[in-house]
Design a protein around this motif. Structure first.
Motif, PDB file in Angstrom:
ATOM      1  N   VAL A 173      -5.754  15.780  21.602  1.00  0.00           N
ATOM      2  CA  VAL A 173      -4.769  16.549  22.386  1.00  0.00           C
ATOM      3  C   VAL A 173      -4.287  17.745  21.585  1.00  0.00           C
ATOM      4  O   VAL A 173      -4.175  18.855  22.110  1.00  0.00           O
ATOM      5  CB  VAL A 173      -3.586  15.644  22.810  1.00  0.00           C
ATOM      6  N   LEU A 174      -4.011  17.548  20.321  1.00  0.00           N
ATOM      7  CA  LEU A 174      -3.540  18.633  19.467  1.00  0.00           C
ATOM      8  C   LEU A 174      -4.555  19.778  19.428  1.00  0.00           C
ATOM      9  O   LEU A 174      -4.193  20.942  19.506  1.00  0.00           O
ATOM     10  CB  LEU A 174      -3.269  18.102  18.057  1.00  0.00           C
ATOM     11  N   LYS A 175      -5.821  19.425  19.357  1.00  0.00           N
ATOM     12  CA  LYS A 175      -6.877  20.439  19.268  1.00  0.00           C
ATOM     13  C   LYS A 175      -7.163  21.098  20.620  1.00  0.00           C
ATOM     14  O   LYS A 175      -7.384  22.308  20.686  1.00  0.00           O
ATOM     15  CB  LYS A 175      -8.154  19.805  18.726  1.00  0.00           C
ATOM     16  N   GLU A 176      -7.137  20.319  21.707  1.00  0.00           N
ATOM     17  CA  GLU A 176      -7.610  20.825  22.989  1.00  0.00           C
ATOM     18  C   GLU A 176      -6.512  21.268  23.954  1.00  0.00           C
ATOM     19  O   GLU A 176      -6.776  22.055  24.861  1.00  0.00           O
ATOM     20  CB  GLU A 176      -8.476  19.757  23.673  1.00  0.00           C
ATOM     21  N   GLU A 177      -5.294  20.783  23.777  1.00  0.00           N
ATOM     22  CA  GLU A 177      -4.264  21.062  24.777  1.00  0.00           C
ATOM     23  C   GLU A 177      -3.022  21.754  24.241  1.00  0.00           C
ATOM     24  O   GLU A 177      -2.086  22.008  24.988  1.00  0.00           O
ATOM     25  CB  GLU A 177      -3.865  19.758  25.486  1.00  0.00           C
ATOM     26  N   VAL A 178      -3.010  22.053  22.957  1.00  0.00           N
ATOM     27  CA  VAL A 178      -1.849  22.684  22.334  1.00  0.00           C
ATOM     28  C   VAL A 178      -2.290  24.040  21.777  1.00  0.00           C
ATOM     29  O   VAL A 178      -3.363  24.148  21.178  1.00  0.00           O
ATOM     30  CB  VAL A 178      -1.275  21.782  21.213  1.00  0.00           C
ATOM     31  N   ARG A 179      -1.445  25.056  22.001  1.00  0.00           N
ATOM     32  CA  ARG A 179      -1.771  26.390  21.469  1.00  0.00           C
ATOM     33  C   ARG A 179      -1.967  26.326  19.963  1.00  0.00           C
ATOM     34  O   ARG A 179      -1.291  25.568  19.268  1.00  0.00           O
ATOM     35  CB  ARG A 179      -0.646  27.384  21.803  1.00  0.00           C
ATOM     36  N   LYS A 180      -2.885  27.125  19.471  1.00  0.00           N
ATOM     37  CA  LYS A 180      -3.279  27.076  18.062  1.00  0.00           C
ATOM     38  C   LYS A 180      -2.098  27.279  17.116  1.00  0.00           C
ATOM     39  O   LYS A 180      -1.958  26.547  16.144  1.00  0.00           O
ATOM     40  CB  LYS A 180      -4.369  28.105  17.773  1.00  0.00           C
ATOM     41  N   LYS A 181      -1.246  28.263  17.392  1.00  0.00           N
ATOM     42  CA  LYS A 181      -0.133  28.528  16.473  1.00  0.00           C
ATOM     43  C   LYS A 181       0.806  27.323  16.369  1.00  0.00           C
ATOM     44  O   LYS A 181       1.354  27.060  15.311  1.00  0.00           O
ATOM     45  CB  LYS A 181       0.635  29.785  16.887  1.00  0.00           C
ATOM     46  N   VAL A 182       0.970  26.591  17.447  1.00  0.00           N
ATOM     47  CA  VAL A 182       1.804  25.390  17.448  1.00  0.00           C
ATOM     48  C   VAL A 182       1.070  24.248  16.753  1.00  0.00           C
ATOM     49  O   VAL A 182       1.633  23.549  15.896  1.00  0.00           O
ATOM     50  CB  VAL A 182       2.199  24.999  18.895  1.00  0.00           C
ATOM     51  N   ALA A 183      -0.190  24.059  17.109  1.00  0.00           N
ATOM     52  CA  ALA A 183      -0.995  22.986  16.512  1.00  0.00           C
ATOM     53  C   ALA A 183      -1.091  23.140  14.998  1.00  0.00           C
ATOM     54  O   ALA A 183      -0.997  22.144  14.266  1.00  0.00           O
ATOM     55  CB  ALA A 183      -2.388  22.965  17.133  1.00  0.00           C
TER      56      ALA A 183
END
Length: 142
Positions: A45-55
């Motif tokens: 989820v972190l990789k696929e559903e969260v914006r990169k800057k947030v992840a």
């Protein structure tokens, strides 16, 4: 301490109420992934559903030992409480202009999110509402 540091980094890139709402949605999805039976659901989820800057911020603090659940719940709680300043202007600002406006507001008002509205009927100036106070900075022609 790590949770506060993560918040401090994110509040620098989360400038608007809209951004905050997106972040809260991302945090909700991450929170739900913690209860899935798949052991790597959180990472997916972190990789696929969260914006990169947030992840990137979340991954960094987890790698430094922050507890996933505690970090996510802390960020969710903090961002739900950030006050908003309603700002109505005549144009849709670029990212650079939005950053400058947010920086000025935070330096002069405090830690707030901009709730930006566009009203093309405003020729120049702005309408500002914050903390129950309303102020129009629009020139009037007599």
């Amino acid at each position: 301490m790590q949770n506060e540091a993560a918040y401090s980094l994110l509040i620098k890139v989360i400038l608007t109420k809209r951004d905050s709402n997106i972040l809260i949605g991302e945090l909700d999805v991450l929170k739900n992934s913690l209860f899935k039976t798949d052991s790597n659901a959180f990472e997916v989820v972190l990789k696929e559903e969260v914006r990169k800057k947030v992840a990137d911020v979340i991954e960094f603090y987890i790698s430094k030992g922050a507890d996933k659940k505690v970090l996510i719940e802390f960020l969710d709680s903090k961002f739900r409480k950030v006050p908003t300043l309603d700002l109505t202007i005549a144009f849709d600002p670029t990212g650079a202009i939005l950053e400058r406006m947010s920086k000025w507001v935070r330096e002069n008002v405090g830690e707030v999110l901009l709730d930006l509205k566009i009203d093309r009927s405003i020729v120049c100036g702005a309408i500002v509402s914050f903390g129950g106070k309303y102020n129009e900075q629009i020139p009037r022609i007599s």
